[in-house]
Design an enzyme around this catalytic site. Structure first.
Site, PDB file in Angstrom:
ATOM      1  N   HIS A 152     -63.505 -33.991 -46.517  1.00 29.41           N
ATOM      2  CA  HIS A 152     -63.938 -34.583 -47.786  1.00 29.41           C
ATOM      3  C   HIS A 152     -64.915 -33.641 -48.502  1.00 29.41           C
ATOM      4  O   HIS A 152     -64.789 -33.379 -49.701  1.00 29.41           O
ATOM      5  CB  HIS A 152     -64.592 -35.946 -47.500  1.00 29.41           C
ATOM      6  CG  HIS A 152     -65.149 -36.646 -48.698  1.00 29.41           C
ATOM      7  ND1 HIS A 152     -64.469 -37.654 -49.356  1.00 29.41           N
ATOM      8  CD2 HIS A 152     -66.316 -36.482 -49.362  1.00 29.41           C
ATOM      9  CE1 HIS A 152     -65.212 -38.084 -50.378  1.00 29.41           C
ATOM     10  NE2 HIS A 152     -66.339 -37.385 -50.406  1.00 29.41           N
ATOM     11  N   GLU A 153     -65.878 -33.111 -47.764  1.00 28.54           N
ATOM     12  CA  GLU A 153     -66.886 -32.214 -48.370  1.00 28.54           C
ATOM     13  C   GLU A 153     -66.265 -30.898 -48.830  1.00 28.54           C
ATOM     14  O   GLU A 153     -66.588 -30.380 -49.895  1.00 28.54           O
ATOM     15  CB  GLU A 153     -68.020 -31.957 -47.373  1.00 28.54           C
ATOM     16  CG  GLU A 153     -68.884 -33.172 -47.101  1.00 28.54           C
ATOM     17  CD  GLU A 153     -69.350 -33.848 -48.377  1.00 28.54           C
ATOM     18  OE1 GLU A 153     -70.005 -33.187 -49.203  1.00 28.54           O
ATOM     19  OE2 GLU A 153     -69.038 -35.036 -48.575  1.00 28.54           O
ATOM     20  N   HIS A 156     -64.556 -31.347 -52.108  1.00 24.62           N
ATOM     21  CA  HIS A 156     -65.470 -31.295 -53.261  1.00 24.62           C
ATOM     22  C   HIS A 156     -65.688 -29.833 -53.688  1.00 24.62           C
ATOM     23  O   HIS A 156     -65.728 -29.514 -54.871  1.00 24.62           O
ATOM     24  CB  HIS A 156     -66.836 -31.899 -52.907  1.00 24.62           C
ATOM     25  CG  HIS A 156     -66.915 -33.403 -53.025  1.00 24.62           C
ATOM     26  ND1 HIS A 156     -66.531 -34.096 -54.159  1.00 24.62           N
ATOM     27  CD2 HIS A 156     -67.369 -34.346 -52.147  1.00 24.62           C
ATOM     28  CE1 HIS A 156     -66.750 -35.395 -53.969  1.00 24.62           C
ATOM     29  NE2 HIS A 156     -67.244 -35.579 -52.764  1.00 24.62           N
ATOM     30  N   GLU A 210     -64.837 -38.656 -56.169  1.00 19.84           N
ATOM     31  CA  GLU A 210     -64.739 -39.243 -54.831  1.00 19.84           C
ATOM     32  C   GLU A 210     -63.278 -39.463 -54.428  1.00 19.84           C
ATOM     33  O   GLU A 210     -62.895 -39.182 -53.307  1.00 19.84           O
ATOM     34  CB  GLU A 210     -65.505 -40.569 -54.773  1.00 19.84           C
ATOM     35  CG  GLU A 210     -66.998 -40.398 -54.621  1.00 19.84           C
ATOM     36  CD  GLU A 210     -67.351 -39.612 -53.377  1.00 19.84           C
ATOM     37  OE1 GLU A 210     -67.390 -40.197 -52.299  1.00 19.84           O
ATOM     38  OE2 GLU A 210     -67.562 -38.396 -53.476  1.00 19.84           O
TER      39      GLU A 210
HETATM   40 ZN   LIG Z   1     -67.773 -37.294 -51.828  1.00 20.32          ZN
END
Ligand SMILES: [Zn+2]
Length: 280
Positions: A152-153, A156, A210
C-alpha cells in the site's frame, strides 16, 4: 457598457496579471500518467505543478535526517531478525513494481525498521521506506499483512501521491508563488521545497489516493507471492488497535467505509497472480 469599460480600465492591470498568472499556471501544471494500469486498472491522470526532482530532494533530506537520528539513539534496525524479515518482504515487493512503472527499479530504494511504539509505516517519494516496530509487535503482523501494508505504501510512492498533494497546495497558494515558479526565480526553490516537504508526510491521503494505493497494493503483494486477502485482516487489525487512541497510521490513511468491500473485490481479482507467483 460604460460601467464595464470603467471597471476594465480601473482593474485592467489586475485582470491582465490574473490572465497571465492563469496562463503561466497552466503552462507549469503538467498532466501526467505516473503508472501503467496493471491488472487492477488504475488509469487516472494526475496534474502536477511541483517537480518530481524537488519531491525526491526533500524526501532524501528528510529521510536521511530521520534515520541518522534513529541510529544515534540505537533505534535503527536494532532487531536484526525483524529487520531481515521486513527487508526480505520489501525486496520482493520492489521487484514487482515494474508491473506499474519500469523506471522504479532504478530508484534508490531504502528500507529501515525504527524501534518505536507507533503503529505506523510509510514510503517517501523515490522509495524511502520506514516500518515502525509498533506496527509489527502491536498488530502481531503476519508476513502477508506486512506485504499488504508495504504494498500500500509503495503504491502511494509509485503513484506520486505526495507530489500530487504538494502540487495542489502550490496551486492553492497561487499568485506570486506560481508566477515565481514559472519565472524560475531562485527564491521559489525555498517555497517549492516547503510545499514538497508538507506533502511528504503528515497530511491525510484523499479517498481517491487511498483507493488507488489499496488496489495497487494488493496487486504488488499478489505478484510478490503474498496472499492479497491479508489486506483485509490488516485493516481490521488496524481499526481495532489503540482503542480510544487510533494508530498514527489512521490519521494519514483515513478509514473508508467501503474499504473492506473494495479490498475483497480487488484481492479476488488478483488471486490468479498470487497463484502464479506461488508456483514459481
Ligand atoms: Zn494510504
Amino acid at each position: 457598457m460604460k460601467q464595464t469599460l470603467n471597471i476594465q480600465r480601473r482593474h485592467g492591470w489586475k485582470a491582465t496579471a490574473a490572465a497571465l498568472a492563469t496562463s503561466l499556471m497552466l503552462a507549469s501544471c503538467q498532466t501526467v500518467q505516473t503508472t501503467q494500469a496493471g491488472a487492477v486498472g488504475i488509469d487516472r491522470k494526475q496534474t502536477m505543478a511541483v517537480s518530481a526532482a524537488s519531491m525526491e530532494q526533500s524526501a532524501n533530506k528528510q529521510y536521511g535526517q530521520l534515520m541518522a537520528e534513529a541510529e544515534k539513539k540505537g533505534k535503527l534496525n536494532a532487531d536484526t531478525a525483524q529487520y531481515a524479515r521486513v527487508k526480505g518482504i520489501a525486496d520482493k515487493l520492489i521487484r514487482q513494481t515494474t508491473a506499474f512503472r519500469p523506471d522504479a527499479l532504478n530508484w534508490k530504494w531504502e528500507v529501515n525498521v525504527l524501534s518505536a511504539p507507533e503503529v505506523n509505516a510509510w514510503c517517501m517519494p523515490g522509495g524511502k521506506i520506514a516500518v515502525y516496530s509498533g506496527l509489527i509487535d502491536k498488530l502481531k503482523i503476519t508476513d502477508d499483512e506486512l506485504a499488504a501494508v508495504m504494498g500500500h505504501e509503495i503504491a502511494h510512492a509509485l503513484r506520486e501521491h505526495s507530489r500530487e498533494r504538494a502540487s495542489e497546495q502550490a496551486v492553492a497558494g497561487i499568485g506570486i508563488t506560481i508566477l515565481a515558479t514559472v519565472a524560475g526565480v531562485g527564491q521559489i526553490g525555498q517555497k517549492g521545497m516547503e510545499y514538497a516537504y508538507q506533502g511528504l508526510l503528515g497530511l491525510p491521503n484523499s479517498r481517491a489516493h487511498e483507493t488507488e494505493a489499496d488496489r495497487m497494493g494488493v496487486e504488488l503483494a499478489a505478484r510478490a507471492g503474498y496472499d492479497p486477502r491479508a489486506a483485509i485482516s490488516l485493516w481490521q487489525k488496524m481499526g481495532e488497535a489503540g482503542g480510544s487512541e487510533p494508530p498514527k497510521f489512521m490519521s494519514t490513511h483515513p478509514p473508508r467505509a467501503d474499504r473492506v468491500r473494495d479490498l475483497t473485490a480487488y484481492s479476488e481479482r488478483v488471486m490468479p497472480l498470487y497463484q502464479q507467483a506461488k508456483l514459481k
